[in-house]
Scaffold this active site. Structure first.
Site, PDB file in Angstrom:
ATOM      1  N   ARG A  13     -15.505  36.180 -26.203  1.00 24.88           N
ATOM      2  CA  ARG A  13     -15.616  36.600 -24.785  1.00 24.88           C
ATOM      3  C   ARG A  13     -17.034  36.418 -24.239  1.00 24.88           C
ATOM      4  NH1 ARG A  13     -11.057  36.647 -26.427  1.00 24.88           N
ATOM      5  NH2 ARG A  13      -9.519  38.306 -26.130  1.00 24.88           N
TER       6      ARG A  13
ATOM      7  N   SER B 167      -9.243  44.114 -19.516  1.00 28.68           N
ATOM      8  CA  SER B 167     -10.003  44.923 -20.486  1.00 28.68           C
ATOM      9  C   SER B 167     -11.396  45.181 -19.943  1.00 28.68           C
ATOM     10  CB  SER B 167     -10.133  44.174 -21.808  1.00 28.68           C
ATOM     11  OG  SER B 167      -8.868  43.816 -22.279  1.00 28.68           O
TER      12      SER B 167
ATOM     13  N   GLU C 220     -17.087  44.190 -20.409  1.00 30.16           N
ATOM     14  CA  GLU C 220     -16.658  42.785 -20.306  1.00 30.16           C
ATOM     15  C   GLU C 220     -16.863  42.209 -18.890  1.00 30.16           C
ATOM     16  OE1 GLU C 220     -13.132  41.243 -22.590  1.00 30.16           O
ATOM     17  OE2 GLU C 220     -12.460  40.778 -20.565  1.00 30.16           O
TER      18      GLU C 220
END
Ligand code: FAD
Ligand code: NAP
Length: 365
Positions: A185, A260, A356
């Site tokens: 990520r 998320s 994130e």
């Protein structure tokens, strides 16, 4: 009218007509341009259809001394307040295929294409590689930024190169997949020098991916394992992934969210083993040698946050990794809740959660 006022009025007029030439809108409401649905605004906003217009627009923004914010579908963003300068959105939705021989096919896609449309188009063409990434919201141009991933597959598995325009001097640049430094990520595009105002900041205009006809499918993740017993195709997997996601995740058009909110922490094997002694039921997945990946959603759940609501924001009841906006809230409230979660997870497990989504903080509205 004094000579100074007259000159100022003429300069304003010419700047307005130049802004019109590039399709620049002022005071643009961005509430519907971020999937959390927070009220936000862009001082100046433009949608861009081609590399040439992107380069011209960036040159104009530089002459104006504007900061440049790049927006895709706003599904991995926390937008706060009024963004100064120019907010730019690529809307080029081209898709080209090139046969490489054998079973290999190269696909070049415009940054403005919806990611899910790309997945379905390639799956329908019987090309394998993207099917596990079905129904991820947002545009293709954002996919390398956090090396999107789901169900055991990530963009890094198929990315060949990224075409972009550098904001500082509006020149075209090409990054090989290796130069993108894709990891869990993460990518080079999340580094500060590639961020807003950074000297390496770029607008991504195209991606090139390599897919395979009759290529291998990845079905190891829990809910996909049942597909092993069936006759599977990329399209069948993409549909199954879409069904699972619809049943588990909040639809941003119904309930504001950015997916998320935290990355799954990757910790050393010794830390994972120590935590496992105290919490034998804690999920733990293999990562690179010597490391393990923990499920951030499980840690947050164990701290008692799942389903918790503080006014207009809260933690999604079916997946504690997703923070939600019920309406009438703002980015500050959500970031406060995130901070509270981080502190508690740190106190209870000694694990530092990393956010994130990207935060674009503007001036007070
Ligand atoms: P935005 O949110 O608009 O932008 C994100 C970042 O990319 C910003 O820094 C922005 O400046 C930059 N950016 C966007 N376009 C460009 C461009 N053309 N050039 C340069 N920079 C650009 N993510 C996953 O990895 N896996 C998932 O399974 C997943 N599921 C999700 C489910 C839901 C319900 C939601 C709401 C989100 C989910 N996400 C997931 C997060 C998100 O969808 C992805 O990160 C997606 O790639 C973001 O795309 P976007 O176009 O909305 O980008
Ligand atoms: P899940 O299946 O409930 O699993 C929880 C977590 O455990 C996931 O985050 C996943 O890590 C990990 N996991 C599960 N099975 C695994 C396996 N066999 N091997 C390695 N790791 C495993 O997760 P979910 O919330 O329903 O999401 C399903 C997939 O969609 C996940 O891959 C998730 O990343 C992705 N997703 C991402 C976002 C986002 O915004 N980034 C939002 C929704 C869903 P990984 O996350 O590393 O895969």
């Amino acid at each position: 009218m004094s000579e100074h006022c007259w000159l100022q009025a003429m300069s304003d007029l010419s700047s307005q007509s130049e802004a019109g030439k590039y399709g620049i809108q002022s005071d643009k409401d961005l509430t519907t341009f971020n999937t959390l649905g927070f009220a936000a605004e862009a001082a100046f906003f433009a949608e861009v259809e081609s590399v040439d217009s992107c380069r011209q627009l960036l040159a104009y923004a530089r002459r104006q001394g504007w900061l440049v914010y790049v927006l895709g579908g706003g599904s991995n963003l926390v937008l706060q307040g009024r963004l100064p300068g120019l907010t730019l959105r690529m809307v080029n939705r081209t898709l080209e295929y090139k046969e490489l021989g054998g079973h290999r096919v190269q696909v070049r896609v415009g940054a403005g294409m919806l990611w899910h449309d790309l997945v379905m188009a390639t799956a329908e063409a019987e090309l394998a590689g993207l099917e596990n990434l079905a129904l991820i919201p947002g545009c293709a141009g954002a996919a390398p930024v956090q090396n999107i991933g789901a169900y055991g597959v990530e963009l890094a598995d198929t990315l060949v190169s990224v075409e972009a325009v550098r904001v500082a001097d509006n020149t075209p640049v090409i990054f090989s997949a290796a130069q993108c430094c894709l990891s869990y990520r993460d990518s080079i595009f999340k580094r500060p020098e590639y961020g807003v105002g950074g000297d390496q900041q770029v607008v991504i205009t195209h991606l090139t991916l390599e897919l395979t006809r009759n290529g291998p499918l990845t079905l190891e993740y829990g809910e996909l394992k049942s597909l092993y017993r069936q006759e599977v195709t990329p399209l069948r997997v993409a549909e199954a992934v879409s069904d699972i996601r619809r049943s588990k995740l909040p639809d941003p058009t119904q309930l504001g969210n950015a997916g998320s909110f935290f990355k799954n922490p990757v910790v050393s094997q010794s830390i994972a083993d120590r935590l496992r002694c105290h919490h034998p039921d804690m999920p733990c997945y293999p990562a690179e040698p010597g490391y393990s990946k923990l499920a951030a959603g499980w840690l947050i759940d164990r701290c008692g946050f799942r389903g918790m609501r503080t006014g207009p924001v809260g933690v999604y009841p079916n997946q504690a990794l997703v923070l939600v906006h019920y309406g009438g809230g703002n980015a500050g409230m959500l970031l406060d809740l995130a901070e509270q979660i981080c502190r508690k997870v740190q106190d209870v497990f000694g694990i530092c959660l990393e956010r994130e989504p990207v935060v674009f903080k503007g001036d007070t509205l």
